[in-house]
Design a protein around this motif. Structure first.
Motif, PDB file in Angstrom:
ATOM      1  N   LYS A  90      52.612  76.790  31.039  1.00  0.00           N
ATOM      2  CA  LYS A  90      53.245  75.580  31.804  1.00  0.00           C
ATOM      3  C   LYS A  90      54.556  75.389  31.507  1.00  0.00           C
ATOM      4  O   LYS A  90      54.760  74.313  30.460  1.00  0.00           O
ATOM      5  CB  LYS A  90      52.182  74.379  31.331  1.00  0.00           C
ATOM      6  N   GLU A  91      55.369  75.632  32.027  1.00  0.00           N
ATOM      7  CA  GLU A  91      56.792  75.809  31.699  1.00  0.00           C
ATOM      8  C   GLU A  91      57.292  74.463  31.844  1.00  0.00           C
ATOM      9  O   GLU A  91      58.271  74.118  31.045  1.00  0.00           O
ATOM     10  CB  GLU A  91      57.498  76.903  32.317  1.00  0.00           C
ATOM     11  N   GLU A  92      57.101  73.767  32.804  1.00  0.00           N
ATOM     12  CA  GLU A  92      57.503  72.435  33.067  1.00  0.00           C
ATOM     13  C   GLU A  92      57.057  71.504  32.139  1.00  0.00           C
ATOM     14  O   GLU A  92      57.957  70.570  31.318  1.00  0.00           O
ATOM     15  CB  GLU A  92      57.154  72.035  34.488  1.00  0.00           C
ATOM     16  N   ALA A  93      56.111  71.591  31.481  1.00  0.00           N
ATOM     17  CA  ALA A  93      55.587  70.661  30.659  1.00  0.00           C
ATOM     18  C   ALA A  93      56.111  71.177  29.256  1.00  0.00           C
ATOM     19  O   ALA A  93      56.483  70.272  28.520  1.00  0.00           O
ATOM     20  CB  ALA A  93      53.781  70.733  30.420  1.00  0.00           C
ATOM     21  N   ALA A  94      56.272  72.361  28.946  1.00  0.00           N
ATOM     22  CA  ALA A  94      57.059  72.772  27.775  1.00  0.00           C
ATOM     23  C   ALA A  94      58.358  72.230  27.732  1.00  0.00           C
ATOM     24  O   ALA A  94      58.900  71.733  26.788  1.00  0.00           O
ATOM     25  CB  ALA A  94      57.075  74.204  27.583  1.00  0.00           C
ATOM     26  N   ARG A  95      59.021  72.205  28.983  1.00  0.00           N
ATOM     27  CA  ARG A  95      60.433  71.972  28.975  1.00  0.00           C
ATOM     28  C   ARG A  95      60.554  70.273  28.946  1.00  0.00           C
ATOM     29  O   ARG A  95      61.598  69.993  27.996  1.00  0.00           O
ATOM     30  CB  ARG A  95      60.864  72.131  30.490  1.00  0.00           C
ATOM     31  N   ALA A  96      59.689  69.506  29.102  1.00  0.00           N
ATOM     32  CA  ALA A  96      59.300  68.070  28.912  1.00  0.00           C
ATOM     33  C   ALA A  96      59.350  67.650  27.433  1.00  0.00           C
ATOM     34  O   ALA A  96      59.799  66.769  26.946  1.00  0.00           O
ATOM     35  CB  ALA A  96      58.397  67.474  29.866  1.00  0.00           C
ATOM     36  N   GLU A  97      58.647  68.568  26.866  1.00  0.00           N
ATOM     37  CA  GLU A  97      58.410  68.622  25.342  1.00  0.00           C
ATOM     38  C   GLU A  97      59.541  68.693  24.515  1.00  0.00           C
ATOM     39  O   GLU A  97      59.803  68.044  23.540  1.00  0.00           O
ATOM     40  CB  GLU A  97      57.233  69.416  24.809  1.00  0.00           C
ATOM     41  N   LEU A  98      60.262  69.855  25.132  1.00  0.00           N
ATOM     42  CA  LEU A  98      61.437  70.192  24.109  1.00  0.00           C
ATOM     43  C   LEU A  98      62.615  69.232  24.517  1.00  0.00           C
ATOM     44  O   LEU A  98      63.303  68.664  23.515  1.00  0.00           O
ATOM     45  CB  LEU A  98      62.034  71.701  24.759  1.00  0.00           C
ATOM     46  N   GLU A  99      62.808  68.591  25.903  1.00  0.00           N
ATOM     47  CA  GLU A  99      63.584  67.678  25.963  1.00  0.00           C
ATOM     48  C   GLU A  99      63.261  66.260  25.387  1.00  0.00           C
ATOM     49  O   GLU A  99      64.241  65.610  24.678  1.00  0.00           O
ATOM     50  CB  GLU A  99      63.786  67.248  27.486  1.00  0.00           C
ATOM     51  N   ALA A 100      62.016  65.891  25.018  1.00  0.00           N
ATOM     52  CA  ALA A 100      61.491  64.899  24.237  1.00  0.00           C
ATOM     53  C   ALA A 100      61.979  65.155  22.855  1.00  0.00           C
ATOM     54  O   ALA A 100      62.390  64.181  22.239  1.00  0.00           O
ATOM     55  CB  ALA A 100      60.017  64.563  24.458  1.00  0.00           C
ATOM     56  N   ALA A 101      61.606  66.206  22.312  1.00  0.00           N
ATOM     57  CA  ALA A 101      62.071  66.490  20.972  1.00  0.00           C
ATOM     58  C   ALA A 101      63.842  66.177  20.720  1.00  0.00           C
ATOM     59  O   ALA A 101      64.103  65.823  19.777  1.00  0.00           O
ATOM     60  CB  ALA A 101      61.798  67.937  20.597  1.00  0.00           C
ATOM     61  N   LEU A 102      64.442  66.680  21.796  1.00  0.00           N
ATOM     62  CA  LEU A 102      65.842  66.307  21.663  1.00  0.00           C
ATOM     63  C   LEU A 102      66.367  65.213  21.953  1.00  0.00           C
ATOM     64  O   LEU A 102      67.214  64.675  21.320  1.00  0.00           O
ATOM     65  CB  LEU A 102      66.681  67.561  22.618  1.00  0.00           C
ATOM     66  N   ALA A 103      65.445  64.290  22.546  1.00  0.00           N
ATOM     67  CA  ALA A 103      66.103  63.043  22.755  1.00  0.00           C
ATOM     68  C   ALA A 103      65.757  62.237  21.354  1.00  0.00           C
ATOM     69  O   ALA A 103      66.460  61.403  20.940  1.00  0.00           O
ATOM     70  CB  ALA A 103      64.971  62.216  23.902  1.00  0.00           C
TER      71      ALA A 103
END
Length: 323
Positions: A90-103
């Motif tokens: 689930k690449e979009e969900a993974a992307r959202a988690e990574l962006e949350a980490a960087l936020a």
């Protein structure tokens, strides 16, 4: 008498350290029924569930850790991203988690590398290069912690594929050479760097240097796993062919002679990195590309007192789970 929660925690950590994951999961579940506010317990439960292939349950446990105010929430976001990307696709969900980490932490190197890897897989070359550029800036001048040189090495290797050096004077080529000759890097990172360097030199027609780089890359790669066994590889291929015989899908195989049909494109990708650190909070943490790792739990001593138990906090140690 020992408090039941402390006893359960000690049992869970001992089982985890001994590799008895099912037993550790049971002990952590009992502990968290008594002390649901123990965020590190939720973290370690998530780690163990992921290791057991219970991905939905692992995501729920990590979610509980976040809801309970776990320290280092960017690490939890990273672990969730690895599950979404590597296990659930689930690449979009993974992307959202990574962006949350960087936020939470804009200079968090493992998230920058993993996000770059993910963008590459999506075919977004410029977005991927931007992530690697950010990583290089964030880790410049010795910043970024103990694992920063390895993250820089992986980012440089990926950038050289996305933006190959245009000449022998290209600064990226000089950076690649410097990183490939660095001391203290792990064998996989050195292999990736030297393969990238060899490729760049080959493009520029600098063949003797390219051969030396490829020779060193192969030497380092041999240190990362078992030696190539042709007979074993042939048996593995034959087993795959037997498992998927022709006509099983109801569709004809492509005509290779005529070139019709879909072609499989393989591309050189780095190991996915979740992070180089892992540890059990109060028990294990971490994952990545070319390396995808999952932060291990906090093992050994517990980082802080279990809520409601005594009142003293023991020192927390983190076991390093690399790759």
């Amino acid at each position: 008498m020992t408090d039941p929660a402390e006893r359960l925690h000690n049992e869970a950590v001992r089982a985890m350290q001994a590799g008895r994951r099912a037993e550790a999961i049971g002990a952590f579940r009992q502990l968290l029924a008594l002390r649901p506010a123990f965020a590190d317990g939720w973290y370690n439960l998530g780690y163990l569930l992921k290791a057991e292939g219970q991905y939905a349950a692992a995501l729920e446990a990590y979610g509980q850790a976040l809801a309970r105010g776990v320290s280092g929430p960017e690490e939890v976001r990273l672990n969730r991203a690895v599950i979404f990307a590597d296990n659930l696709r689930k690449e979009e969900a993974a992307r959202a988690e990574l962006e949350a980490a960087l936020a939470i932490r804009p200079d968090y190197l493992p998230a920058l590398l993993n996000l770059g890897n993910l963008e590459e897989e999506r075919g977004e070359r410029e977005a991927a290069a931007a992530c690697y550029d950010r990583l290089l800036v964030a880790s410049a001048g010795g910043r970024g912690g103990e694992g920063a040189p390895a993250f820089r090495g992986e980012a440089l290797a990926r950038l050289s594929h996305l933006r190959p050096p245009a000449s022998a004077e290209d600064p990226l080529l000089a950076q690649l050479k410097g990183a490939a000759g660095a001391k203290g890097l792990d064998a996989m990172t050195l292999a990736n760097l030297n393969f990238a360097l060899g490729r760049a030199l080959d493009r520029l027609g600098l063949y003797p240097e390219a051969f030396r780089a490829f020779r060193e890359a192969n030497r380092c790669a041999r240190l990362t796993g078992a030696a190539y066994d042709r007979a074993r590889m042939e048996r593995s291929i034959e087993a795959m062919i037997a498992a998927f015989p022709a006509g099983r899908s109801g569709r004809a195989r492509p005509d290779r002679a005529s070139g019709s049909g879909a072609r499989l494109h393989l591309r050189d990708v780095p190991i996915r990195l979740d992070s180089r650190r892992a540890g059990a909070r109060g028990a294990p943490k971490g994952d990545g590309r070319g390396r995808a790792q999952h932060f291990a739990p906090h093992s050994g001593a517990i980082a802080r007192a279990i809520p409601g138990v005594n009142g003293h906090a023991r020192r927390r140690t983190r076991s390093a789970a690399r790759r």
